[in-house]
Design an enzyme around this catalytic site. Structure first.
Site, PDB file in Angstrom:
ATOM      1  N   HIS A  54      -5.516   4.010   7.765  1.00 25.90           N
ATOM      2  CA  HIS A  54      -6.071   4.304   6.431  1.00 25.90           C
ATOM      3  C   HIS A  54      -7.222   5.300   6.558  1.00 25.90           C
ATOM      4  CE1 HIS A  54      -8.458   0.910   7.926  1.00 25.90           C
ATOM      5  NE2 HIS A  54      -9.354   1.083   6.983  1.00 25.90           N
ATOM      6  N   HIS A  56     -10.450   5.391   5.804  1.00 30.06           N
ATOM      7  CA  HIS A  56     -11.865   5.091   6.014  1.00 30.06           C
ATOM      8  C   HIS A  56     -12.380   5.776   7.277  1.00 30.06           C
ATOM      9  CE1 HIS A  56     -11.741   1.206   3.347  1.00 30.06           C
ATOM     10  NE2 HIS A  56     -11.865   2.322   2.646  1.00 30.06           N
ATOM     11  N   ASP A  58     -14.312   5.104   9.682  1.00 35.07           N
ATOM     12  CA  ASP A  58     -14.365   4.432  10.981  1.00 35.07           C
ATOM     13  C   ASP A  58     -12.978   4.257  11.602  1.00 35.07           C
ATOM     14  OD1 ASP A  58     -13.880   2.605   8.864  1.00 35.07           O
ATOM     15  OD2 ASP A  58     -14.513   0.905  10.069  1.00 35.07           O
ATOM     16  N   HIS A  59     -11.945   4.755  10.924  1.00 31.35           N
ATOM     17  CA  HIS A  59     -10.590   4.749  11.474  1.00 31.35           C
ATOM     18  C   HIS A  59     -10.023   6.162  11.625  1.00 31.35           C
ATOM     19  CE1 HIS A  59      -9.921   0.330  11.024  1.00 31.35           C
ATOM     20  NE2 HIS A  59     -10.907   0.504  10.157  1.00 31.35           N
ATOM     21  N   HIS A 110      -6.241  -3.179   0.974  1.00 29.83           N
ATOM     22  CA  HIS A 110      -7.549  -2.791   1.505  1.00 29.83           C
ATOM     23  C   HIS A 110      -7.854  -1.361   1.055  1.00 29.83           C
ATOM     24  CE1 HIS A 110     -10.958  -2.788   4.234  1.00 29.83           C
ATOM     25  NE2 HIS A 110     -10.534  -1.634   4.745  1.00 29.83           N
ATOM     26  N   ASP A 134      -6.756  -2.675   8.879  1.00 28.41           N
ATOM     27  CA  ASP A 134      -7.625  -3.623   8.170  1.00 28.41           C
ATOM     28  C   ASP A 134      -6.838  -4.459   7.165  1.00 28.41           C
ATOM     29  OD1 ASP A 134      -9.610  -2.534   9.660  1.00 28.41           O
ATOM     30  OD2 ASP A 134     -10.819  -1.789   7.986  1.00 28.41           O
ATOM     31  N   HIS A 173     -10.552  -4.327  13.789  1.00 25.77           N
ATOM     32  CA  HIS A 173     -11.948  -4.717  14.029  1.00 25.77           C
ATOM     33  C   HIS A 173     -12.020  -5.982  14.874  1.00 25.77           C
ATOM     34  CE1 HIS A 173     -14.013  -1.989  11.162  1.00 25.77           C
ATOM     35  NE2 HIS A 173     -12.877  -2.073  10.478  1.00 25.77           N
TER      36      HIS A 173
END
Length: 282
Positions: A54, A56, A58-59, A110, A134, A173
């Site tokens: 996805h 975001h 941090d990915h 998400h 996530d 995570h």
């Protein structure tokens, strides 16, 4: 098929999946290019593609730099917001990287464009792997930022929950201890939750990852996969599985870790009035 688990940022995982006969590799959620490239060099492999679950940061934040450093790199995902995207994939689409087969599994909730990746090698005795981003965590599930409980219920039961039970779960995570503390609140009599939590705490103390789990294990201790079980319905006061899931997610969002005891030196400083000059200026 060899999976390298790479811890990055505060609690993220990115993964390097290596096709051992050709030494080609595929990255999942390449957030930190420098760290990924170090491991690529150490493993002596060639990065062919990135699979992004996805958008975001941090990915996906490493995509542009990796695309610049690795000409011809393919970047797969289901959301136009993913940086450096070259191939937009759809639900049930299959990809091939040497002997590695990938099935794309669309799991919106998400984020509205979340995609999980199910990987296997034909004829291999190894269990298949699910890179769940996530959507599904060890002992938990992702927050419903851009979706609904109905969507997450379909994701967890009809899509991910229907995969072979031996499937290894590699999530986005490291939040297993926190998830299982909540699971224990929900099911205080569940001995499997207690054992898994003790194991996860030990792994955490040793700075070791708790991934992968297996789908079969998740059904024993993950409350979000157990919404038809009587203890979950009792905890939520609901019987409809979607309503159980919705209530669980709300409870988890409000679940606080036990507060740490204040630092003794800080408490003495307050007692002696050492912070008073600073507080008066506020």
């Amino acid at each position: 098929m060899k999976v390298k688990v790479i811890s990055v940022l505060e609690d993220n995982y990115m993964y390097l999946v290596i096709e051992e006969s050709t030494r080609d590799a595929v990255a999942v959620d390449a957030a930190v290019p420098k760290r990924l490239l170090e491991i690529i060099r150490k493993e002596d492999v060639v990065l062919r593609a990135i699979l992004t679950t996805h958008h975001h940061w941090d990915h996906a934040r490493g995509n542009e730099e990796l695309a610049r450093l690795c000409p011809g790199l393919r970047v797969y995902g289901a959301d136009e917001r993913i940086g450096a995207l070259t191939h937009k994939v759809t639900h049930d689409q299959e990809l091939t990287f040497g002997a590695i087969r990938v099935r794309c599994l669309f799991t919106p909730c998400h984020t509205s464009g979340h995609m999980c990746y199910f990987m296997w090698e034909d004829g291999s005795p190894d269990a298949p792997a699910l890179f769940s981003g996530d959507t599904l965590f060890v002992g938990g599930c992702g927050k419903f930022f851009e979706g609904t409980a109905e969507q997450m219920y379909a994701n967890l039961t009809q899509i991910l929950g229907a995969l072979p039970k031996e499937t290894k779960v590699f999530c986005g995570h490291e939040c297993t201890v926190r998830n299982l503390k909540f699971a224990l609140k929900v099911e205080p009599e569940n001995e499997i939750v207690k054992k898994k939590l003790a194991w996860a705490k030990q792994r955490d103390d040793e700075d070791l990852p708790t991934v992968p789990s297996t789908l079969q294990e998740e059904f024993l201790y993950n409350p979000f996969l157990r919404v038809t079980e009587e203890p979950l319905q009792k905890f939520t006061g609901k019987t409809d599985p979607v309503e159980v899931l919705r209530t669980l997610r709300t409870e988890k969002d409000n679940f606080k870790k036990p507060k740490e005891r204040p630092n003794p030196q800080a408490m003495l400083a307050f007692d002696w009035g050492l912070f008073s000059p600073f507080l008066e200026k506020q």
